[in-house]
Structures are given as C-alpha cells and as structure tokens.
Design a protein around this motif. Structure first.
Motif, PDB file in Angstrom:
ATOM      1  N   THR A 188       0.991  -1.109   0.100  1.00  0.00           N
ATOM      2  CA  THR A 188       0.068  -0.026  -0.004  1.00  0.00           C
ATOM      3  C   THR A 188       0.806   1.287  -0.122  1.00  0.00           C
ATOM      4  N   GLY A 189       0.275   2.469  -0.318  1.00  0.00           N
ATOM      5  CA  GLY A 189       0.974   3.610  -0.481  1.00  0.00           C
ATOM      6  C   GLY A 189       0.420   5.090  -0.230  1.00  0.00           C
ATOM      7  N   ILE A 190       0.729   5.830  -0.029  1.00  0.00           N
ATOM      8  CA  ILE A 190       0.101   7.179   0.082  1.00  0.00           C
ATOM      9  C   ILE A 190       0.805   8.532  -0.423  1.00  0.00           C
ATOM     10  N   ARG A 191       0.372   9.122  -1.326  1.00  0.00           N
ATOM     11  CA  ARG A 191       0.550  10.033  -1.946  1.00  0.00           C
ATOM     12  C   ARG A 191       1.128  11.401  -0.933  1.00  0.00           C
ATOM     13  N   ARG A 192       1.868  12.065  -1.494  1.00  0.00           N
ATOM     14  CA  ARG A 192       2.427  13.177  -0.530  1.00  0.00           C
ATOM     15  C   ARG A 192       1.348  14.751  -0.502  1.00  0.00           C
ATOM     16  N   ILE A 193       0.989  14.784  -1.701  1.00  0.00           N
ATOM     17  CA  ILE A 193       0.160  16.035  -2.040  1.00  0.00           C
ATOM     18  C   ILE A 193      -1.189  15.810  -1.938  1.00  0.00           C
ATOM     19  N   SER A 194      -1.864  14.584  -2.706  1.00  0.00           N
ATOM     20  CA  SER A 194      -3.245  14.509  -2.826  1.00  0.00           C
ATOM     21  C   SER A 194      -3.795  13.538  -1.373  1.00  0.00           C
ATOM     22  N   GLY A 195      -2.794  12.909  -0.969  1.00  0.00           N
ATOM     23  CA  GLY A 195      -3.261  11.945  -0.014  1.00  0.00           C
ATOM     24  C   GLY A 195      -4.026  10.721  -0.355  1.00  0.00           C
ATOM     25  N   THR A 196      -3.977  10.645  -1.654  1.00  0.00           N
ATOM     26  CA  THR A 196      -4.597   9.491  -2.358  1.00  0.00           C
ATOM     27  C   THR A 196      -3.791   7.949  -2.116  1.00  0.00           C
ATOM     28  N   THR A 197      -4.418   7.036  -2.124  1.00  0.00           N
ATOM     29  CA  THR A 197      -3.807   5.901  -1.662  1.00  0.00           C
ATOM     30  C   THR A 197      -3.755   4.747  -2.816  1.00  0.00           C
ATOM     31  N   TYR A 198      -2.961   3.685  -2.543  1.00  0.00           N
ATOM     32  CA  TYR A 198      -2.786   2.707  -3.490  1.00  0.00           C
ATOM     33  C   TYR A 198      -2.889   1.398  -2.473  1.00  0.00           C
ATOM     34  N   TYR A 199      -3.629   0.304  -2.821  1.00  0.00           N
ATOM     35  CA  TYR A 199      -3.659  -1.116  -2.331  1.00  0.00           C
ATOM     36  C   TYR A 199      -3.681  -2.153  -3.198  1.00  0.00           C
ATOM     37  N   ALA A 200      -2.688  -2.940  -2.847  1.00  0.00           N
ATOM     38  CA  ALA A 200      -2.486  -4.261  -3.856  1.00  0.00           C
ATOM     39  C   ALA A 200      -3.734  -5.111  -3.756  1.00  0.00           C
ATOM     40  N   ASP A 201      -4.124  -5.748  -4.529  1.00  0.00           N
ATOM     41  CA  ASP A 201      -5.553  -6.477  -4.474  1.00  0.00           C
ATOM     42  C   ASP A 201      -5.407  -7.738  -3.365  1.00  0.00           C
ATOM     43  N   SER A 202      -4.295  -8.053  -3.121  1.00  0.00           N
ATOM     44  CA  SER A 202      -4.256  -8.979  -1.749  1.00  0.00           C
ATOM     45  C   SER A 202      -4.644  -8.506  -0.386  1.00  0.00           C
ATOM     46  N   VAL A 203      -4.620  -7.101  -0.384  1.00  0.00           N
ATOM     47  CA  VAL A 203      -5.067  -6.566   0.939  1.00  0.00           C
ATOM     48  C   VAL A 203      -6.022  -5.501   0.981  1.00  0.00           C
ATOM     49  N   LYS A 204      -6.810  -5.280  -0.074  1.00  0.00           N
ATOM     50  CA  LYS A 204      -7.707  -4.577  -0.083  1.00  0.00           C
ATOM     51  C   LYS A 204      -8.873  -5.104   0.628  1.00  0.00           C
ATOM     52  N   GLY A 205      -9.416  -4.017   1.502  1.00  0.00           N
ATOM     53  CA  GLY A 205     -10.383  -4.113   2.500  1.00  0.00           C
ATOM     54  C   GLY A 205     -10.108  -4.765   3.667  1.00  0.00           C
ATOM     55  N   ARG A 206      -8.800  -5.017   3.755  1.00  0.00           N
ATOM     56  CA  ARG A 206      -8.264  -5.613   5.131  1.00  0.00           C
ATOM     57  C   ARG A 206      -7.231  -4.814   5.506  1.00  0.00           C
ATOM     58  N   PHE A 207      -6.333  -3.812   4.982  1.00  0.00           N
ATOM     59  CA  PHE A 207      -5.419  -3.086   5.259  1.00  0.00           C
ATOM     60  C   PHE A 207      -5.711  -1.584   5.001  1.00  0.00           C
ATOM     61  N   THR A 208      -5.229  -0.692   5.939  1.00  0.00           N
ATOM     62  CA  THR A 208      -5.542   0.561   5.642  1.00  0.00           C
ATOM     63  C   THR A 208      -4.224   1.566   6.132  1.00  0.00           C
ATOM     64  N   ILE A 209      -3.709   2.126   5.102  1.00  0.00           N
ATOM     65  CA  ILE A 209      -2.884   2.940   5.302  1.00  0.00           C
ATOM     66  C   ILE A 209      -3.102   4.652   5.778  1.00  0.00           C
ATOM     67  N   SER A 210      -2.433   5.157   6.570  1.00  0.00           N
ATOM     68  CA  SER A 210      -2.874   6.522   7.018  1.00  0.00           C
ATOM     69  C   SER A 210      -1.599   7.179   7.596  1.00  0.00           C
ATOM     70  N   ARG A 211      -1.836   8.684   7.668  1.00  0.00           N
ATOM     71  CA  ARG A 211      -0.686   9.503   7.988  1.00  0.00           C
ATOM     72  C   ARG A 211      -1.190  10.414   9.432  1.00  0.00           C
ATOM     73  N   ASP A 212       0.067  10.736  10.060  1.00  0.00           N
ATOM     74  CA  ASP A 212      -0.335  11.590  11.062  1.00  0.00           C
ATOM     75  C   ASP A 212       0.695  12.655  11.240  1.00  0.00           C
ATOM     76  N   ASN A 213       0.651  13.829  10.423  1.00  0.00           N
ATOM     77  CA  ASN A 213       1.412  14.842  10.216  1.00  0.00           C
ATOM     78  C   ASN A 213       2.096  15.353  11.313  1.00  0.00           C
ATOM     79  N   ALA A 214       1.449  15.378  12.437  1.00  0.00           N
ATOM     80  CA  ALA A 214       1.895  15.865  13.690  1.00  0.00           C
ATOM     81  C   ALA A 214       2.887  14.936  14.234  1.00  0.00           C
ATOM     82  N   GLU A 215       2.566  13.736  14.118  1.00  0.00           N
ATOM     83  CA  GLU A 215       3.563  12.532  14.552  1.00  0.00           C
ATOM     84  C   GLU A 215       4.526  12.308  13.715  1.00  0.00           C
ATOM     85  N   ASN A 216       4.446  12.787  12.495  1.00  0.00           N
ATOM     86  CA  ASN A 216       5.564  12.412  11.464  1.00  0.00           C
ATOM     87  C   ASN A 216       5.603  10.909  11.420  1.00  0.00           C
ATOM     88  N   THR A 217       4.553  10.214  11.210  1.00  0.00           N
ATOM     89  CA  THR A 217       4.373   8.960  11.112  1.00  0.00           C
ATOM     90  C   THR A 217       3.384   8.727  10.189  1.00  0.00           C
TER      91      THR A 217
END
Length: 123
Positions: A49-78
């Motif tokens: 999975t991945g998350i883009r730096r400007i738009s925040g849009t995400t990508y998921y491999a088919d094998s993990v769609k619906g099970r994995f979630t990527i997210s950012r916390d900019n305040a935590e830099n994580t």
C-alpha cells in the motif's frame, strides 16, 4: 534526508490485527510519498500500500484491499498501516519506504527505507 523506523510487528493468529508504525525523523514525512512493502522468504519485495504526498490518495494491492488501511499523522510525523483479518500469507518482513517521486510499485523508486519489522501470522 529522512530517516524511517518501523515498529509494531509481531506474532498474531489468523484473523487478528496489527498496526505498524513508520516514524520519520530529519524531514517532514508529509513531503514524501510513502509505501509499505513486504518481503516473504524466497519472494520479491512487493508494494502492499502507499499514500501520496500531496493528494493523500492511496494505493492498495489486490491482496490486501478491504483488510489493510494506510494513514498519515503529520503531527506525529508517522505513517501507519492498520492490518485486519490477517492471513498466514501476510507473513513477511514489512518495510516502509519514502520518496518524493511518483508513488510506484518498484522498490527502486524509493530512496529511503526503514529497517523492517517482522509480521508472522499463524494458522
């Protein structure tokens, strides 16, 4: 230059959940595209999975769609990877990676890598 450290891996039974963290230092991770890769023994490293730096849009491999979630916390830099309904085939070393170029599936597109964290899912 940004430094990345993963944490949160471990041993979990099938159907369980884990949350991985990718903590950054040196630079703001919000300026980077961030991908979570995994590599199982004898297999190539693959983008999960991945998350883009400007738009925040995400990508998921088919094998993990619906099970994995990527997210950012900019305040935590994580960047986080929430993994639910884990399967034995999810067992791998998980790496976070960052780059300012376009989010892509090839590991060669990423300049910055963490050391990896082991995820083991028992059946």
């Amino acid at each position: 230059q940004v430094q990345l450290v993963e944490s949160g891996g471990g041993l979990v039974q099938a159907g369980g959940s884990l949350r991985l963290s990718c903590a950054a230092s040196g630079r703001s991770l919000s300026n980077y595209n961030v991908g979570w890769f995994r590599q199982a023994p004898g297999k190539e490293r693959e983008l999960v999975t991945g998350i883009r730096r400007i738009s925040g849009t995400t990508y998921y491999a088919d094998s993990v769609k619906g099970r994995f979630t990527i997210s950012r916390d900019n305040a935590e830099n994580t960047v986080y990877l929430q993994m639910n309904s884990l399967k034995p085939e999810d067992t791998a070393v998980y790496y976070c990676a960052a780059d300012v170029r376009a989010l892509g599936v090839s590991p060669s597109l990423y300049n910055y890598w963490g050391q990896g964290t082991q995820v083991t899912v028992s059946s």
